[in-house]
Design an enzyme around this catalytic site. Sequence first.
Site, PDB file in Angstrom:
ATOM      1  N   GLY A   1      12.153  15.267   4.002  1.00 57.15           N
ATOM      2  CA  GLY A   1      12.120  13.805   3.978  1.00 57.15           C
ATOM      3  C   GLY A   1      11.205  13.249   2.909  1.00 57.15           C
TER       4      GLY A   1
ATOM      5  CE  LYS B   1       5.502   6.849  -5.705  1.00 55.73           C
ATOM      6  NZ  LYS B   1       5.818   8.207  -5.214  1.00 55.73           N
TER       7      LYS B   1
ATOM      8  N   GLY C   1       1.893   7.131  -1.080  1.00 60.23           N
ATOM      9  CA  GLY C   1       2.284   7.233   0.334  1.00 60.23           C
ATOM     10  C   GLY C   1       1.166   6.764   1.253  1.00 60.23           C
TER      11      GLY C   1
ATOM     12  CD  GLU D   1      -2.933   1.059   0.151  1.00 67.75           C
ATOM     13  OE1 GLU D   1      -3.835   0.229   0.181  1.00 67.75           O
ATOM     14  OE2 GLU D   1      -2.793   1.882  -0.785  1.00 67.75           O
TER      15      GLU D   1
HETATM   16  N1  HSE Z   1      10.005  10.364  -3.295  1.00 68.35           N
HETATM   17  C1  HSE Z   1       8.638  10.051  -3.290  1.00 68.35           C
HETATM   18  C2  HSE Z   1       7.854  11.348  -3.460  1.00 68.35           C
HETATM   19  C3  HSE Z   1       8.292   9.382  -2.002  1.00 68.35           C
HETATM   20  O1  HSE Z   1       8.442  12.414  -3.456  1.00 68.35           O
HETATM   21  O2  HSE Z   1       6.654  11.265  -3.609  1.00 68.35           O
HETATM   22  C4  HSE Z   1       7.035   8.588  -2.028  1.00 68.35           C
HETATM   23  O3  HSE Z   1       7.083   7.543  -2.930  1.00 68.35           O
END
Ligand code: HSE
Length: 436
Positions: free
Chosen positions: A190, A208, A137, A132
């Site tokens: 982060g 994705k 995210g 998931e």
């Molecule tokens: N690096 C990815 C982003 C993290 O910025 O969305 C989540 O997959």
Amino acid sequence: MATPREIRVGLIGFGTIGTGVVKMLTARRAAIDAILGARLRLVRIADLDTRTDRGVRLPKGVLVNDVRRILDDPSIDIVIELMGGYDPARKFMLEAIRAGKSVATANKALLATHGAEIFKAAARARVDVGFEASTGGGIPIVRVLRDAVSADRNRGVYGIVNGTCNHILSTMAADGTGFATALAQAQADGLAEADPTFDIDGIDSAHKLVLLSALAFGADVRLKEIHTEGIRSVEQIDVAGARDLGYAVKLLAIGICDGRRVTARVHPALVPEAHVLAGVGGAFNAIYVDGESLGSSMYYGLGAGMMPTATAVVGDVIELARNRLTGTASVVPPFGVPTLRRLPVVPMGDLRTAYYLRIMVRDRPGVLAEIAGLLGHERISIATVIQQGQGGGAVPIVIRTHEARERDLQAALKRIRRMRAVQGAPVCLRIEENLA
Ligand code: HSE
């Protein structure tokens, strides 16, 4: 009364998301035990870096630098893989599966490239793979597409699925911040992948989109079949220019399926300000789904960052733990169908859309006429033209075209690029005027 069973968990990778998972498993321990009616215990964490203070207290001996202490421990039921990357994550995941452990992962790069191998191994070993957190995210889009809307015919998915890019583009639009500062901010928050080129070059979004196409259409789209462009070419002037024309610039992952062919593309696009996707700002993600029966629906939330992503990982761990407690696994196929279908991918050249072009030129008489002529030669009709500034240096000509064919547009651009008055590569952004 029998003592509730204990489900033992090992975590591989103690970075940002791993730290969030540990925080959540610690803070929500009693609640999770109550949900499960059993004890869920994180017994081992493996990471090469055992020294950095992550701000979480661990019992002595939990954090080790040897992954074998997880993979070779028969008492561990569930492995959380959060090291990212292709290898050795792939090797560790396959080993865990073959040893009869269920796996939860956020590793979209790995699943988008080696998913078939991993899911096949899991089906054979009768264990689960929860993913998931890999897409969107904290947004539970995997369960939505796999289960909740599975009866519908999904015609399209339009995703803002990279928090780093969305954060950068939103910051550039809001206050004129440059690309580099906005990227540094996203990294500090982060959001970014270990290698931020995966984010800004659109590769993370393409990973994705492989998973979204499988979930939404049951289609086996390969990464190399996805037309992928990132946001490096987008400058402040484009974000501002798009806004003046009534659009927001977004990095979109677009999947469309008519049942016979599939479209799969990732690129920055101009989204009409009035469309709900245009309002998705900062690190937020949204997946807009066009379903035949449901109509439009949008799934919105934080698509990156420590605790949102950890929420999805721990949600998976709870599901995997439940299955182990009841002795079930693989009840729902990973993408909701027994097998994915290979469908032809629509060639990018066949795309018909409107375009935003920014061409830097030396300001001389006849330059605009020459550009218009080259576009006209390819049967591309101009909707609006704006030339900003004047003088000796390069000045931008911003052109909005009517709907045209991608193949023709690229042919015109090739010739425009060769003009003596043109400085640098023209910027070409697609306008998603007809978003469902
Ligand atoms: N690096 C990815 C982003 C993290 O910025 O969305 C989540 O997959």
